[in-house]
Scaffold this motif. Sequence first.
Motif, PDB file in Angstrom:
ATOM      1  N   LEU A  21       0.832  -1.205   0.000  1.00 40.83           N
ATOM      2  CA  LEU A  21       0.000   0.000   0.000  1.00 40.83           C
ATOM      3  C   LEU A  21       0.870   1.260   0.000  1.00 40.83           C
ATOM      4  O   LEU A  21       0.546   2.248  -0.664  1.00 40.83           O
ATOM      5  CB  LEU A  21      -0.927   0.003   1.220  1.00 40.83           C
ATOM      6  N   PHE A  22       1.979   1.195   0.713  1.00 40.37           N
ATOM      7  CA  PHE A  22       2.895   2.333   0.756  1.00 40.37           C
ATOM      8  C   PHE A  22       3.515   2.579  -0.625  1.00 40.37           C
ATOM      9  O   PHE A  22       3.647   3.722  -1.080  1.00 40.37           O
ATOM     10  CB  PHE A  22       3.988   2.060   1.790  1.00 40.37           C
ATOM     11  N   ILE A  23       3.883   1.493  -1.305  1.00 46.65           N
ATOM     12  CA  ILE A  23       4.481   1.602  -2.640  1.00 46.65           C
ATOM     13  C   ILE A  23       3.487   2.197  -3.629  1.00 46.65           C
ATOM     14  O   ILE A  23       3.840   3.014  -4.488  1.00 46.65           O
ATOM     15  CB  ILE A  23       4.973   0.216  -3.118  1.00 46.65           C
ATOM     16  N   ILE A  24       2.221   1.781  -3.544  1.00 50.00           N
ATOM     17  CA  ILE A  24       1.191   2.322  -4.433  1.00 50.00           C
ATOM     18  C   ILE A  24       1.094   3.836  -4.281  1.00 50.00           C
ATOM     19  O   ILE A  24       1.039   4.576  -5.278  1.00 50.00           O
ATOM     20  CB  ILE A  24      -0.177   1.676  -4.144  1.00 50.00           C
ATOM     21  N   LEU A  25       1.121   4.328  -3.040  1.00 49.31           N
ATOM     22  CA  LEU A  25       1.020   5.765  -2.787  1.00 49.31           C
ATOM     23  C   LEU A  25       2.202   6.520  -3.380  1.00 49.31           C
ATOM     24  O   LEU A  25       2.031   7.515  -4.098  1.00 49.31           O
ATOM     25  CB  LEU A  25       0.948   6.015  -1.275  1.00 49.31           C
ATOM     26  N   ILE A  26       3.431   6.024  -3.113  1.00 50.21           N
ATOM     27  CA  ILE A  26       4.636   6.682  -3.612  1.00 50.21           C
ATOM     28  C   ILE A  26       4.681   6.654  -5.132  1.00 50.21           C
ATOM     29  O   ILE A  26       4.963   7.659  -5.795  1.00 50.21           O
ATOM     30  CB  ILE A  26       5.903   6.002  -3.046  1.00 50.21           C
ATOM     31  N   THR A  27       4.380   5.491  -5.715  1.00 54.03           N
ATOM     32  CA  THR A  27       4.421   5.342  -7.169  1.00 54.03           C
ATOM     33  C   THR A  27       3.398   6.252  -7.847  1.00 54.03           C
ATOM     34  O   THR A  27       3.677   6.835  -8.897  1.00 54.03           O
ATOM     35  CB  THR A  27       4.145   3.875  -7.573  1.00 54.03           C
ATOM     36  N   PHE A  28       2.232   6.385  -7.243  1.00 48.59           N
ATOM     37  CA  PHE A  28       1.187   7.256  -7.800  1.00 48.59           C
ATOM     38  C   PHE A  28       1.659   8.714  -7.855  1.00 48.59           C
ATOM     39  O   PHE A  28       1.483   9.395  -8.864  1.00 48.59           O
ATOM     40  CB  PHE A  28      -0.082   7.147  -6.956  1.00 48.59           C
ATOM     41  N   ILE A  29       2.291   9.167  -6.789  1.00 49.63           N
ATOM     42  CA  ILE A  29       2.802  10.544  -6.751  1.00 49.63           C
ATOM     43  C   ILE A  29       3.882  10.751  -7.807  1.00 49.63           C
ATOM     44  O   ILE A  29       3.879  11.752  -8.542  1.00 49.63           O
ATOM     45  CB  ILE A  29       3.361  10.866  -5.345  1.00 49.63           C
ATOM     46  N   ILE A  30       4.800   9.780  -7.905  1.00 54.75           N
ATOM     47  CA  ILE A  30       5.891   9.889  -8.885  1.00 54.75           C
ATOM     48  C   ILE A  30       5.351   9.902 -10.305  1.00 54.75           C
ATOM     49  O   ILE A  30       5.785  10.696 -11.149  1.00 54.75           O
ATOM     50  CB  ILE A  30       6.879   8.710  -8.719  1.00 54.75           C
ATOM     51  N   ASN A  31       4.407   9.037 -10.605  1.00 51.71           N
ATOM     52  CA  ASN A  31       3.842   8.968 -11.956  1.00 51.71           C
ATOM     53  C   ASN A  31       3.140  10.264 -12.346  1.00 51.71           C
ATOM     54  O   ASN A  31       3.190  10.688 -13.510  1.00 51.71           O
ATOM     55  CB  ASN A  31       2.861   7.795 -12.054  1.00 51.71           C
ATOM     56  N   ILE A  32       2.491  10.916 -11.390  1.00 47.65           N
ATOM     57  CA  ILE A  32       1.841  12.197 -11.666  1.00 47.65           C
ATOM     58  C   ILE A  32       2.884  13.251 -12.031  1.00 47.65           C
ATOM     59  O   ILE A  32       2.727  14.012 -12.999  1.00 47.65           O
ATOM     60  CB  ILE A  32       1.011  12.669 -10.450  1.00 47.65           C
ATOM     61  N   VAL A  33       3.992  13.295 -11.272  1.00 51.43           N
ATOM     62  CA  VAL A  33       5.063  14.266 -11.536  1.00 51.43           C
ATOM     63  C   VAL A  33       5.658  14.047 -12.921  1.00 51.43           C
ATOM     64  O   VAL A  33       5.830  14.992 -13.702  1.00 51.43           O
ATOM     65  CB  VAL A  33       6.162  14.167 -10.458  1.00 51.43           C
ATOM     66  N   VAL A  34       5.988  12.790 -13.249  1.00 57.43           N
ATOM     67  CA  VAL A  34       6.570  12.471 -14.563  1.00 57.43           C
ATOM     68  C   VAL A  34       5.599  12.809 -15.678  1.00 57.43           C
ATOM     69  O   VAL A  34       5.978  13.334 -16.731  1.00 57.43           O
ATOM     70  CB  VAL A  34       6.958  10.977 -14.632  1.00 57.43           C
ATOM     71  N   HIS A  35       4.322  12.562 -15.451  1.00 54.35           N
ATOM     72  CA  HIS A  35       3.306  12.811 -16.478  1.00 54.35           C
ATOM     73  C   HIS A  35       3.189  14.300 -16.800  1.00 54.35           C
ATOM     74  O   HIS A  35       3.139  14.686 -17.974  1.00 54.35           O
ATOM     75  CB  HIS A  35       1.956  12.273 -16.006  1.00 54.35           C
ATOM     76  N   PHE A  36       3.159  15.152 -15.781  1.00 51.22           N
ATOM     77  CA  PHE A  36       2.930  16.574 -16.007  1.00 51.22           C
ATOM     78  C   PHE A  36       4.200  17.348 -16.388  1.00 51.22           C
ATOM     79  O   PHE A  36       4.136  18.347 -17.094  1.00 51.22           O
ATOM     80  CB  PHE A  36       2.287  17.213 -14.766  1.00 51.22           C
ATOM     81  N   ILE A  37       5.368  16.882 -15.922  1.00 46.06           N
ATOM     82  CA  ILE A  37       6.621  17.544 -16.311  1.00 46.06           C
ATOM     83  C   ILE A  37       7.074  17.074 -17.681  1.00 46.06           C
ATOM     84  O   ILE A  37       7.474  17.873 -18.523  1.00 46.06           O
ATOM     85  CB  ILE A  37       7.722  17.288 -15.265  1.00 46.06           C
ATOM     86  N   GLY A  38       7.015  15.767 -17.916  1.00 45.24           N
ATOM     87  CA  GLY A  38       7.387  15.210 -19.213  1.00 45.24           C
ATOM     88  C   GLY A  38       8.853  14.835 -19.303  1.00 45.24           C
ATOM     89  O   GLY A  38       9.713  15.471 -18.687  1.00 45.24           O
TER      90      GLY A  38
END
Length: 289
Positions: free
Chosen positions: A174-191
Amino acid sequence: MVEIIQDTLIDAIKLLPFLFITYLIMEYIEHKMGEKSKNVIRKSGKLGPFLGSVLGIFPQCGFSVSATNLYAGRVITLGTLISVYLSTSDEMLPIFISEAVSPIVILKILAIKLIIGINAGLLIDFLINCARSSKKHDNDKYNDIGHICEEDHCHCDEKGVLKSSIHHTINIFLFIILITFIINIVVHFIGEEQIASWILNKPIIGPLISSLIGLIPNCAASVIITNMYLENVISLGSMISGLLTGAGVGLAVLFRTNNRFKENIFIMSLLYGIGVISGILIDYIGITL
């Protein structure tokens, strides 16, 4: 957003088998093996950096997670943990293979990571052993696997090996899901292109920033760095720097399972320093593949 959630779940689910197997082994050690057997494991770590580096070069995020959990339980040494982190390649190998990169080039890159991982791990363990021998060492400070159980208040002894393993696995998952979700959002919006522009052919700044990107606790870091190298956006040194510090979600799990915050910061800084120095030296010497 739906795509980000899907990627997050897929990345996290890939780690489940590694998490469960690791905790199963650790719980077995805690429940079934005596103190004498634990001490044998602790004292057999001289070849740890070598074995950790060799196993770490396989393309999998999960191995760094396994090594992190074993270090948090003080089953492996700091040198072994750093060796695994440095040699872990995550998605580098699959990307190289899919891009039809020469097998010789791939082997050379893996060899560089392997050599750096082994030597760094052996040196770290050597220095730590020297420091310990120069002063009285309190064995009680050398935690065992049980501190993870105490921290989670799960009463592992009462639940048994299987139930305890499942309990720990779910918590970290569950902890990994939270961290990965945040990272994926950053990568998605920054590019990826924007991130690439920060390191474009900059001799010293390249390894500095690339190593920082590698610290991102997600397999996406190695994907970004590898693709930038294949597109001739960054140098070999910058790529090696990022791949050395890229330990998948290992660092995220470290901060969750190891209750020594200052030690975790030190480990992360040590990893970053080795990555930066290695990349700068590779570019300075002029190594090419």
